[in-house]
Design a protein around this motif. Structure first.
Motif, PDB file in Angstrom:
ATOM      1  N   PRO A  87       0.831  -1.208   0.000  1.00  0.00           N
ATOM      2  CA  PRO A  87       0.000   0.000   0.000  1.00  0.00           C
ATOM      3  C   PRO A  87       0.865   1.257   0.000  1.00  0.00           C
ATOM      4  CG  PRO A  87      -0.120  -1.104   2.131  1.00  0.00           C
ATOM      5  CD  PRO A  87       0.718  -1.969   1.225  1.00  0.00           C
ATOM      6  N   LYS A  88       0.384   2.277  -0.713  1.00  0.00           N
ATOM      7  CA  LYS A  88       1.092   3.563  -0.734  1.00  0.00           C
ATOM      8  C   LYS A  88       1.034   4.164   0.664  1.00  0.00           C
ATOM      9  CE  LYS A  88       0.737   5.618  -5.309  1.00  0.00           C
ATOM     10  NZ  LYS A  88       0.011   6.591  -6.104  1.00  0.00           N
ATOM     11  N   PRO A  89       2.107   4.821   1.110  1.00  0.00           N
ATOM     12  CA  PRO A  89       2.023   5.480   2.420  1.00  0.00           C
ATOM     13  C   PRO A  89       0.974   6.587   2.363  1.00  0.00           C
ATOM     14  CG  PRO A  89       4.071   6.049   1.288  1.00  0.00           C
ATOM     15  CD  PRO A  89       3.383   5.013   0.456  1.00  0.00           C
ATOM     16  N   LYS A  90       0.256   6.758   3.460  1.00  0.00           N
ATOM     17  CA  LYS A  90      -0.800   7.767   3.506  1.00  0.00           C
ATOM     18  C   LYS A  90      -0.202   9.143   3.783  1.00  0.00           C
ATOM     19  CE  LYS A  90      -4.415   4.610   4.956  1.00  0.00           C
ATOM     20  NZ  LYS A  90      -3.712   3.376   5.192  1.00  0.00           N
ATOM     21  N   GLN A  91      -0.749  10.131   3.113  1.00  0.00           N
ATOM     22  CA  GLN A  91      -0.325  11.523   3.226  1.00  0.00           C
ATOM     23  C   GLN A  91      -1.107  12.179   4.362  1.00  0.00           C
ATOM     24  OE1 GLN A  91       1.601  13.273   0.499  1.00  0.00           O
ATOM     25  NE2 GLN A  91       1.804  14.768   2.127  1.00  0.00           N
ATOM     26  N   ILE A  92      -0.449  13.023   5.133  1.00  0.00           N
ATOM     27  CA  ILE A  92      -1.168  13.761   6.178  1.00  0.00           C
ATOM     28  C   ILE A  92      -1.819  14.983   5.531  1.00  0.00           C
ATOM     29  CG2 ILE A  92      -0.944  15.148   8.280  1.00  0.00           C
ATOM     30  CD1 ILE A  92       1.255  13.192   9.157  1.00  0.00           C
TER      31      ILE A  92
END
Length: 154
Positions: free
Chosen positions: A6-11
Motif C-alpha cells: 500500500p502507498k504510504p498515507k499523506q497527512i
C-alpha cells in the motif's frame, strides 16, 4: 502473485486549497470532513437540459474570488440520495471530476450542492480520503504549502 504494497498515507489538515483542472478552478478553499461520505462542490442553478436525445447536466460554478459564476455542462452524471449535515435525505446530482492534492491527480465523485451559506465551497468526504490520507486537525493547507514550495523552487 506478489501482494501489493500500500502507498504510504499523506497527512492532510482540516482545510486546504485545492485545484479542479477540468473545471478551471484553482486554489479553492476545501474543508476535510470525515463525517461526510461523499465530497461536495458548491454550485447553483443545477438542472438537466435535453439536447436532442441526450440529457446534459447544467450548473453554475461559483468562484469565491468575486468573478461571475461560470456555466458548466456534463453528460456524465448520476443522481443519488445524500444525507445532508442535518440528517435530512435529499436527491443530489453527482459528477466525476479530477482534483489535485499534494501534486496527485485524483478522479473523484462530487455532489453538487448550494454551499453559499457555508465557509468552504468544497467538502472532502471519506470516500476521497480513504486509503490516501490521514487527517491531522491541527494542520491546514498542507497541499497548498507543498504546491507553493514546488513553484518557488523552480
Amino acid at each position: 502473485m506478489k501482494a501489493r504494497t500500500p502507498k504510504p498515507k499523506q497527512i492532510i489538515g482540516m482545510t486546504d486549497l485545492v485545484d479542479f483542472p477540468d473545471l478551471s478552478l484553482f486554489d479553492v478553499q476545501a474543508k476535510v470532513d470525515t463525517g461526510a461520505y461523499t465530497s461536495a462542490l458548491h454550485c447553483k442553478d443545477v438542472r438537466v437540459i435535453k439536447s436532442g436525445l441526450k440529457r446534459i447536466l447544467s450548473f453554475l460554478l461559483i468562484d469565491k474570488t468575486g468573478e461571475d459564476a461560470r456555466p458548466f455542462y456534463s453528460d456524465q452524471f448520476s443522481q443519488r440520495m445524500i444525507r445532508n449535515s442535518f440528517g435530512v435525505a435529499e436527491k443530489r446530482y453527482v459528477i466525476k471530476t479530477r482534483i489535485i492534492l499534494f501534486g496527485r491527480t485524483i478522479r473523484a465523485e462530487f455532489t453538487l450542492a448550494d454551499r453559499e451559506n457555508l465557509k468552504n465551497p468544497v467538502l472532502l468526504g471519506r470516500k476521497l480520503l480513504r486509503n490516501r490520507f490521514i487527517v491531522d486537525v491541527s494542520q491546514k493547507n498542507l497541499s497548498y504549502q507543498k504546491k507553493k514550495s514546488l513553484v518557488n523552487s523552480q
